[in-house]
Motif scaffolding. Sequence first.
Motif, mmCIF file in Angstrom:
data_model
loop_
_atom_site.group_PDB
_atom_site.id
_atom_site.type_symbol
_atom_site.label_atom_id
_atom_site.label_comp_id
_atom_site.label_asym_id
_atom_site.label_seq_id
_atom_site.Cartn_x
_atom_site.Cartn_y
_atom_site.Cartn_z
ATOM 1 N N ASP A 52 0.833 -1.203 0.000
ATOM 2 C CA ASP A 52 0.000 0.000 0.000
ATOM 3 C C ASP A 52 0.869 1.254 0.000
ATOM 4 O O ASP A 52 2.085 1.193 0.125
ATOM 5 N N TYR A 139 -4.126 4.596 -6.868
ATOM 6 C CA TYR A 139 -5.421 4.193 -6.345
ATOM 7 C C TYR A 139 -5.684 2.698 -6.512
ATOM 8 O O TYR A 139 -6.399 2.104 -5.722
ATOM 9 N N LYS A 140 -5.108 2.122 -7.554
ATOM 10 C CA LYS A 140 -5.325 0.714 -7.827
ATOM 11 C C LYS A 140 -4.091 0.160 -8.522
ATOM 12 O O LYS A 140 -3.513 0.806 -9.380
ATOM 13 N N GLU A 141 -3.687 -1.059 -8.123
ATOM 14 C CA GLU A 141 -2.535 -1.706 -8.743
ATOM 15 C C GLU A 141 -2.813 -3.192 -8.883
ATOM 16 O O GLU A 141 -3.249 -3.840 -7.923
ATOM 17 N N ARG A 144 -5.937 -4.521 -7.488
ATOM 18 C CA ARG A 144 -6.190 -4.325 -6.054
ATOM 19 C C ARG A 144 -6.356 -2.830 -5.754
ATOM 20 O O ARG A 144 -5.488 -2.020 -6.093
ATOM 21 N N ILE A 145 -7.442 -2.482 -5.099
ATOM 22 C CA ILE A 145 -7.638 -1.103 -4.649
ATOM 23 C C ILE A 145 -6.653 -0.845 -3.518
ATOM 24 O O ILE A 145 -6.509 -1.655 -2.597
#
Length: 159
Positions: A52, A139-141, A144-145
């Motif tokens: 994250d 925001y997303k990778e 996955r948020i």
Amino acid sequence: MKNFVLNALRENARISAAEIAELGNFETSAVEKMIKELEDSHIIRGYTAICDGSVDDGKVKAVIEVKVTPNRDGGFDQVAQRIARYPEVSDLCLISGSFDLLITINGKSLNEVANFVASKLATIDGVQSTSTGFMLKKYKESGRIMEDFEDYERLKVTP
């Protein structure tokens, strides 16, 4: 079975062969053999963790669009192979649209990224132009948020 194993590993690279076997009703030894074959044939080229945004590595990440004059003998491949050799480049792909290549790089500072573009990338034969954007927040990778979004409600506009 191959696609089942690949999809399971894409979803969770830490899933065990036994868990994949159980999900797909396969023998564990067959799944282990399939994973080894996929790794040996370089279909699986590595595993990675998605972290994250609170894990700040202090690096500047940039996305660079590159317009290229294709080489008569090798098309875009020769320029792309040369760019791929730079350690700053983490991702590189051929894209459709007004630019030809999309590069993701990691640098220690904005200045380091600017120097990479000016002194390394722009000097390569065949590179016509570049457009650089800096990643400010992810925001997303990989599906996955990256953070829990609070419920957002627009303010009501009244006359």
